[in-house]
Design an enzyme around this catalytic site. Structure first.
Site, PDB file in Angstrom:
ATOM      1  CD  GLU A 151     -12.146  -4.614   4.376  1.00  0.00           C
ATOM      2  OE1 GLU A 151     -12.265  -5.562   3.564  1.00  0.00           O
ATOM      3  OE2 GLU A 151     -11.048  -4.137   4.717  1.00  0.00           O
TER       4      GLU A 151
ATOM      5  CG  HIS B  29      -9.564   2.731   2.554  1.00  0.00           C
ATOM      6  ND1 HIS B  29      -8.959   3.025   3.755  1.00  0.00           N
ATOM      7  CD2 HIS B  29     -10.108   1.498   2.694  1.00  0.00           C
ATOM      8  CE1 HIS B  29      -9.130   2.012   4.590  1.00  0.00           C
ATOM      9  NE2 HIS B  29      -9.819   1.066   3.971  1.00  0.00           N
TER      10      HIS B  29
END
Length: 237
Positions: free
Chosen positions: A87, A9
């Site tokens: 994550e 990202h």
């Protein structure tokens, strides 16, 4: 050869503030949005026919995917969102400034928490500001209270094998927009990177890593699309 694009990202608000983010839903900064769009422009120039996409359920990855697809004129692409691509959970470090944490606990200890393969940070306390047990996207999920890179791989790998790999084996060019550690886990698996070196592999934000795979999903080539922002590449297996 089937193509797989891995996109970390774009820069998030907590990347900018140098804070441990993990599962907390920090959004993209203006720079992060620009990185996501740039990723899409680079992918649009690749000789590939992307037909499938996967992201985590975290806003920064989802928005990175959508901004990239907008530049690629592929907003129609079916995208599957799943927490297994989230994550790594940073446990009790979540929300803390990395430099301040190093000053408090010592750089060596923080390095162990951040960069060891199988040693997790201290767990997140129940009821903490960053406790996500009531977040509707995680309803029915046994949310971890901390993770190492190893336990991150333990949840990413089954999802890869069950949901992503079959399409690649069938020849479907695929995009994954996720996070530094969930992508690091995939790279470890695909390239057989040893435990002791995988934690040193850096994946830059908003720079697609393009991997060509043979029918057995063995990488035959790998490159960052933005050469000026490229980091070191894993060796081909």
């Amino acid at each position: 050869m089937t193509k797989l694009a891995l996109i970390r990202h774009g820069q998030s608000a907590w990347n900018l503030e140098n804070r441990f983010t993990g599962w907390w839903d920090a959004d993209l900064t203006a720079q992060g949005e620009a990185e996501a769009r740039h990723s899409g422009k680079l992918l649009a120039e690749v000789d590939a026919d992307f037909r499938a996409g996967f992201t985590s359920v975290q806003t920064r990855a989802i928005r990175t995917m959508w901004l990239a697809l907008t530049e690629m004129k592929r907003v129609w692409l079916p995208i599957e969102k799943d927490w297994h691509l989230n994550e790594r959970h940073y446990g009790g470090l979540t929300g803390l400034n990395k430099a301040e944490t190093a000053a408090k606990h010592g750089e060596d200890q923080v390095h162990v928490w951040r960069r060891s393969y199988d040693i997790p940070p201290p767990p997140l306390e129940v009821g903490s500001t960053f406790d996500l047990s009531t977040d509707p996207r995680y309803r029915g999920i046994d949310i971890p209270n901390t993770e190492s890179l190893k336990t991150t791989l333990d949840r990413v790998l089954p999802y890869w094998q069950q949901k992503i790999a079959p399409g690649l084996i069938a020849g479907t060019d695929t995009m994954i927009a996720a996070h530094g550690n969930s992508l690091r886990a995939l790279v470890k698996h695909l390239f057989n990177v040893p435990d002791e070196t995988i934690t040193g592999l850096e994946i830059p934000t908003g720079n697609p890593l393009l991997i060509e795979l043979d029918p057995n999903l063995k990488p035959v080539s790998v490159r960052y699309l933005d050469a000026e922002r490229a980091h070191s590449l894993p060796d081909l297996p």
